[in-house]
Design a protein around this motif. Structure first.
Motif, PDB file in Angstrom:
ATOM      1  N   MET A   1       0.853  -1.196   0.000  1.00 37.54           N
ATOM      2  CA  MET A   1       0.000   0.000   0.000  1.00 37.54           C
ATOM      3  C   MET A   1       0.887   1.244   0.000  1.00 37.54           C
ATOM      4  SD  MET A   1      -2.944   1.150   2.749  1.00 37.54           S
ATOM      5  CE  MET A   1      -3.985  -0.260   2.348  1.00 37.54           C
ATOM      6  N   ASP A   2       0.581   2.184  -0.852  1.00 36.83           N
ATOM      7  CA  ASP A   2       1.377   3.393  -0.959  1.00 36.83           C
ATOM      8  C   ASP A   2       1.194   4.297   0.263  1.00 36.83           C
ATOM      9  OD1 ASP A   2       2.292   2.610  -3.414  1.00 36.83           O
ATOM     10  OD2 ASP A   2       0.811   3.762  -4.541  1.00 36.83           O
ATOM     11  N   ASP A   3       2.226   5.109   0.533  1.00 36.47           N
ATOM     12  CA  ASP A   3       2.165   6.166   1.549  1.00 36.47           C
ATOM     13  C   ASP A   3       1.929   5.651   2.960  1.00 36.47           C
ATOM     14  OD1 ASP A   3       2.567   8.112  -0.411  1.00 36.47           O
ATOM     15  OD2 ASP A   3       0.422   8.256  -0.822  1.00 36.47           O
ATOM     16  N   LYS A   4       2.428   4.445   3.259  1.00 39.05           N
ATOM     17  CA  LYS A   4       2.304   3.917   4.620  1.00 39.05           C
ATOM     18  C   LYS A   4       3.676   3.731   5.264  1.00 39.05           C
ATOM     19  CE  LYS A   4      -0.970   2.514   6.504  1.00 39.05           C
ATOM     20  NZ  LYS A   4      -1.870   3.153   7.482  1.00 39.05           N
ATOM     21  N   LEU A   5       4.702   4.320   4.672  1.00 36.98           N
ATOM     22  CA  LEU A   5       6.049   4.127   5.191  1.00 36.98           C
ATOM     23  C   LEU A   5       6.164   4.640   6.622  1.00 36.98           C
ATOM     24  CD1 LEU A   5       8.917   3.193   4.293  1.00 36.98           C
ATOM     25  CD2 LEU A   5       9.406   5.608   3.858  1.00 36.98           C
ATOM     26  N   MET A   6       6.810   3.832   7.461  1.00 34.22           N
ATOM     27  CA  MET A   6       6.985   4.177   8.868  1.00 34.22           C
ATOM     28  C   MET A   6       8.479   4.174   9.172  1.00 34.22           C
ATOM     29  SD  MET A   6       5.332   2.115  12.078  1.00 34.22           S
ATOM     30  CE  MET A   6       5.687   2.500  13.786  1.00 34.22           C
ATOM     31  N   LEU A   7       9.011   5.338   9.500  1.00 34.78           N
ATOM     32  CA  LEU A   7      10.431   5.464   9.800  1.00 34.78           C
ATOM     33  C   LEU A   7      10.690   5.131  11.265  1.00 34.78           C
ATOM     34  CD1 LEU A   7      11.410   8.774   7.937  1.00 34.78           C
ATOM     35  CD2 LEU A   7      11.997   6.432   7.276  1.00 34.78           C
ATOM     36  N   MET A   8      11.490   4.107  11.493  1.00 33.37           N
ATOM     37  CA  MET A   8      11.936   3.759  12.851  1.00 33.37           C
ATOM     38  C   MET A   8      13.460   3.776  12.846  1.00 33.37           C
ATOM     39  SD  MET A   8       9.144   3.303  14.619  1.00 33.37           S
ATOM     40  CE  MET A   8       9.620   2.377  16.071  1.00 33.37           C
ATOM     41  N   ILE A   9      13.997   4.926  12.453  1.00 36.07           N
ATOM     42  CA  ILE A   9      15.442   5.125  12.344  1.00 36.07           C
ATOM     43  C   ILE A   9      15.806   6.366  13.149  1.00 36.07           C
ATOM     44  CG2 ILE A   9      15.605   3.974  10.100  1.00 36.07           C
ATOM     45  CD1 ILE A   9      15.591   6.687   8.749  1.00 36.07           C
ATOM     46  N   MET A 338      16.476   0.252  16.042  1.00 40.43           N
ATOM     47  CA  MET A 338      15.088   0.700  16.041  1.00 40.43           C
ATOM     48  C   MET A 338      15.021   2.091  16.662  1.00 40.43           C
ATOM     49  SD  MET A 338      13.092  -2.787  17.202  1.00 40.43           S
ATOM     50  CE  MET A 338      11.480  -2.025  16.942  1.00 40.43           C
ATOM     51  N   GLY A 339      14.649   3.078  15.860  1.00 43.70           N
ATOM     52  CA  GLY A 339      14.548   4.442  16.353  1.00 43.70           C
ATOM     53  C   GLY A 339      13.237   4.676  17.084  1.00 43.70           C
ATOM     54  N   HIS A 340      13.290   5.487  18.126  1.00 43.00           N
ATOM     55  CA  HIS A 340      12.070   5.899  18.852  1.00 43.00           C
ATOM     56  C   HIS A 340      12.245   7.339  19.297  1.00 43.00           C
ATOM     57  CE1 HIS A 340      14.828   4.315  21.940  1.00 43.00           C
ATOM     58  NE2 HIS A 340      14.663   3.110  21.404  1.00 43.00           N
ATOM     59  N   LEU A 341      12.557   8.172  18.318  1.00 51.60           N
ATOM     60  CA  LEU A 341      12.954   9.564  18.554  1.00 51.60           C
ATOM     61  C   LEU A 341      12.012  10.524  17.857  1.00 51.60           C
ATOM     62  CD1 LEU A 341      15.125  11.699  19.413  1.00 51.60           C
ATOM     63  CD2 LEU A 341      16.327  11.147  17.296  1.00 51.60           C
ATOM     64  N   GLY A 342      11.640  11.589  18.557  1.00 49.03           N
ATOM     65  CA  GLY A 342      10.837  12.629  17.937  1.00 49.03           C
ATOM     66  C   GLY A 342       9.355  12.320  17.973  1.00 49.03           C
ATOM     67  N   PHE A 343       8.705  12.390  16.804  1.00 54.65           N
ATOM     68  CA  PHE A 343       7.246  12.219  16.715  1.00 54.65           C
ATOM     69  C   PHE A 343       6.907  10.725  16.682  1.00 54.65           C
ATOM     70  CE2 PHE A 343       3.184  12.535  14.154  1.00 54.65           C
ATOM     71  CZ  PHE A 343       2.442  13.127  15.156  1.00 54.65           C
ATOM     72  N   VAL A 344       7.150  10.064  17.809  1.00 54.78           N
ATOM     73  CA  VAL A 344       6.907   8.630  17.947  1.00 54.78           C
ATOM     74  C   VAL A 344       6.051   8.418  19.188  1.00 54.78           C
ATOM     75  CG1 VAL A 344       7.957   6.354  18.249  1.00 54.78           C
ATOM     76  CG2 VAL A 344       9.093   8.068  16.825  1.00 54.78           C
ATOM     77  N   SER A 345       5.062   7.535  19.075  1.00 60.45           N
ATOM     78  CA  SER A 345       4.122   7.298  20.165  1.00 60.45           C
ATOM     79  C   SER A 345       4.177   5.852  20.630  1.00 60.45           C
ATOM     80  CB  SER A 345       2.697   7.621  19.705  1.00 60.45           C
ATOM     81  OG  SER A 345       2.284   6.685  18.712  1.00 60.45           O
ATOM     82  N   ASP A 346       3.460   5.559  21.721  1.00 62.24           N
ATOM     83  CA  ASP A 346       3.346   4.190  22.219  1.00 62.24           C
ATOM     84  C   ASP A 346       2.823   3.264  21.121  1.00 62.24           C
ATOM     85  OD1 ASP A 346       3.968   5.563  24.511  1.00 62.24           O
ATOM     86  OD2 ASP A 346       2.185   4.988  25.633  1.00 62.24           O
ATOM     87  N   ARG A 347       1.827   3.721  20.382  1.00 61.83           N
ATOM     88  CA  ARG A 347       1.231   2.910  19.316  1.00 61.83           C
ATOM     89  C   ARG A 347       2.262   2.518  18.272  1.00 61.83           C
ATOM     90  NH1 ARG A 347      -2.953   5.852  15.426  1.00 61.83           N
ATOM     91  NH2 ARG A 347      -0.970   6.753  14.748  1.00 61.83           N
ATOM     92  N   ASP A 348       3.149   3.440  17.938  1.00 64.81           N
ATOM     93  CA  ASP A 348       4.184   3.144  16.945  1.00 64.81           C
ATOM     94  C   ASP A 348       5.080   2.003  17.412  1.00 64.81           C
ATOM     95  OD1 ASP A 348       3.292   5.253  15.309  1.00 64.81           O
ATOM     96  OD2 ASP A 348       4.542   6.686  16.385  1.00 64.81           O
ATOM     97  N   ILE A 349       5.447   2.017  18.689  1.00 69.43           N
ATOM     98  CA  ILE A 349       6.309   0.964  19.216  1.00 69.43           C
ATOM     99  C   ILE A 349       5.586  -0.375  19.193  1.00 69.43           C
ATOM    100  CG2 ILE A 349       7.590   0.156  21.235  1.00 69.43           C
ATOM    101  CD1 ILE A 349       8.821   2.587  19.770  1.00 69.43           C
ATOM    102  N   LEU A 350       4.324  -0.387  19.605  1.00 65.56           N
ATOM    103  CA  LEU A 350       3.562  -1.640  19.588  1.00 65.56           C
ATOM    104  C   LEU A 350       3.456  -2.193  18.169  1.00 65.56           C
ATOM    105  CD1 LEU A 350       0.711  -0.758  22.108  1.00 65.56           C
ATOM    106  CD2 LEU A 350       2.568  -2.397  22.463  1.00 65.56           C
ATOM    107  N   ALA A 351       3.215  -1.311  17.198  1.00 66.01           N
ATOM    108  CA  ALA A 351       3.107  -1.759  15.809  1.00 66.01           C
ATOM    109  C   ALA A 351       4.445  -2.307  15.314  1.00 66.01           C
ATOM    110  CB  ALA A 351       2.654  -0.601  14.919  1.00 66.01           C
ATOM    111  N   ALA A 352       5.539  -1.619  15.633  1.00 65.19           N
ATOM    112  CA  ALA A 352       6.850  -2.059  15.172  1.00 65.19           C
ATOM    113  C   ALA A 352       7.246  -3.386  15.818  1.00 65.19           C
ATOM    114  CB  ALA A 352       7.887  -0.988  15.479  1.00 65.19           C
TER     115      ALA A 352
END
Length: 384
Positions: A1-9, A338-352
């Motif tokens: 799916m396009d435009d779903k890229l998630m940066l964890m760097i 695995m980056g967790h810096l800046g605009f990152v939330s709890d949900r992002d970590i659970l998804a990653a």
């Protein structure tokens, strides 16, 4: 799916939608009255973020450019400097210093280990002739996921009495409590694509009054990165050269968001994200690269032994559109980060973490109970 890229760097980091909208505004004149107001607000909020009443100057550079400016404005060829080297960026500052003819004395630690403050104390106390002009430290060593004990090292520098302390805070400023005035830090450099939550292109240098005294006698060549020019123009809410107008308007919005969240909440969030990520990795039976107590709130480095680090990165990107960072130099192919810096939330970590579990299963790794990583992360989030 396009435009779903998630940066964890560790950078560039995710950019909030509000900031993207600000970035997309039509440019305004950089010598206009409207832009003067933007700079005035940025200066005030940057001082808030840096916890300083001293100058915080904006440059059109990356974090490396901010660090170069922080070195060449306050030192002269032949000056002896102590440079902490325990990763890619500590090594870079040693190389940069050598390029400008400084007398570099390295204080080293193995990649993945924090610098030992005692090694700095010994060298500083032995310098009875006060030949050491600066101590250059990477606070958060992004290449290994290690945070160095800047507070203790700085105390030894202060005891020396003469040396400046120059800090790479590129992935710590805005993620870790860094009370510049309280600690008396002299030069602190950072970059926009990290905790600031905007794209690359802006560098920041905070400068103490002690550093400005050193500036008066520093003899290294400088022109575009001459911080004296930036200081003079910042006092008039302008810039000596054409700035990245849209990035600065985006920064205006990002800093407003950060102020709304509050410093302590920002620091607590990054600590929580780090704890959840590290606990999840351990629950999956994967070795952490940085030891307990030395992990960086910006990024977690993982050193798998029973699964290929690059295959993990490849599957995460292909199957889940999640980008992890790889190892650098001799760690290439040996770790993933695995980056967790800046605009990152709890949900992002659970998804990653959930995607990481699925990736490990796809690669045939069975050293964990399914769901263990997500459960470990969730426990941190429900108790903090």
């Amino acid at each position: 799916m396009d435009d779903k890229l998630m940066l964890m760097i560790p950078g560039p980091t995710p950019v909030p939608e509000r900031v993207l909208h600000a970035l997309a505004k039509h440019p305004i004149g950089h010598r206009s009255g409207d832009f003067v107001k933007v700079i005035a607000e940025l200066t005030e909020n940057l001082k808030w973020l840096h916890q300083t009443q001293n100058d915080v100057l904006m440059l059109t550079v990356s974090g490396t450019g901010a660090m170069e400016a922080g070195i060449i404005n306050f030192l002269s060829a032949g000056d002896r400097v102590l440079v902490g080297c325990n990763g890619k960026f500590g090594d870079r500052w040693a190389q940069l210093s050598e390029a400008f003819g400084l007398n570099v004395d390295k204080v080293t630690a193995e990649w993945g280990q924090p610098l030992d403050p005692e090694h700095f104390r010994e060298k500083l106390e032995a310098d009875t002739n006060k030949e050491i002009k600066a101590v250059i430290i990477t606070h958060s060593e992004t290449s290994t996921g290690v945070i160095n004990d800047l507070e203790t090292i700085n105390r030894h520098v202060k005891a020396h009495g003469q040396a400046l302390i120059i800090v790479d805070a590129v992935t710590s400023l805005g993620a870790v409590n860094l009370p510049i005035d309280e600690w008396g830090l002299d030069v602190v450099a950072s970059g926009s694509q990290k905790a600031y939550m905007i794209p690359p292109g802006l560098g920041f240098v905070a400068v103490s009054s002690k550093a400005w005294e050193a500036y008066k006698t520093a003899k290294l060549p400088r022109f575009y990165l001459d911080l004296g020019k930036y200081r003079k123009d910042a006092a008039k809410n302008t810039t000596p050269f054409t700035p990245p107008i849209n990035l600065m308007v985006a920064l205006q919005t990002a800093l407003q968001m950060m102020k709304a969240e509050g410093l302590q909440n920002i620091f607590s969030r990054h600590q929580r994200l780090m704890n959840a990520t590290r606990d999840a990795v351990k629950a999956l039976g994967l070795p952490l690269f940085a030891p307990e107590g030395a992990g960086s709130p910006a990024i977690t480095a993982v050193a798998p032994t029973d699964v290929d680090a690059e295959q993990v990165r490849a599957v995460m990107k292909k199957r889940f559109d999640i980008v992890l960072a790889g190892g650098q130099d001799h760690l290439s192919g040996k770790i993933f980060r695995m980056g967790h810096l800046g605009f990152v939330s709890d949900r992002d970590i659970l998804a990653a973490v959930a995607a990481l579990e699925a990736t490990l299963r796809e690669l045939g790794y069975e050293g964990f109970t399914p769901g263990a990583g997500v459960a470990a992360a969730a426990r941190v989030f429900t108790t903090n």
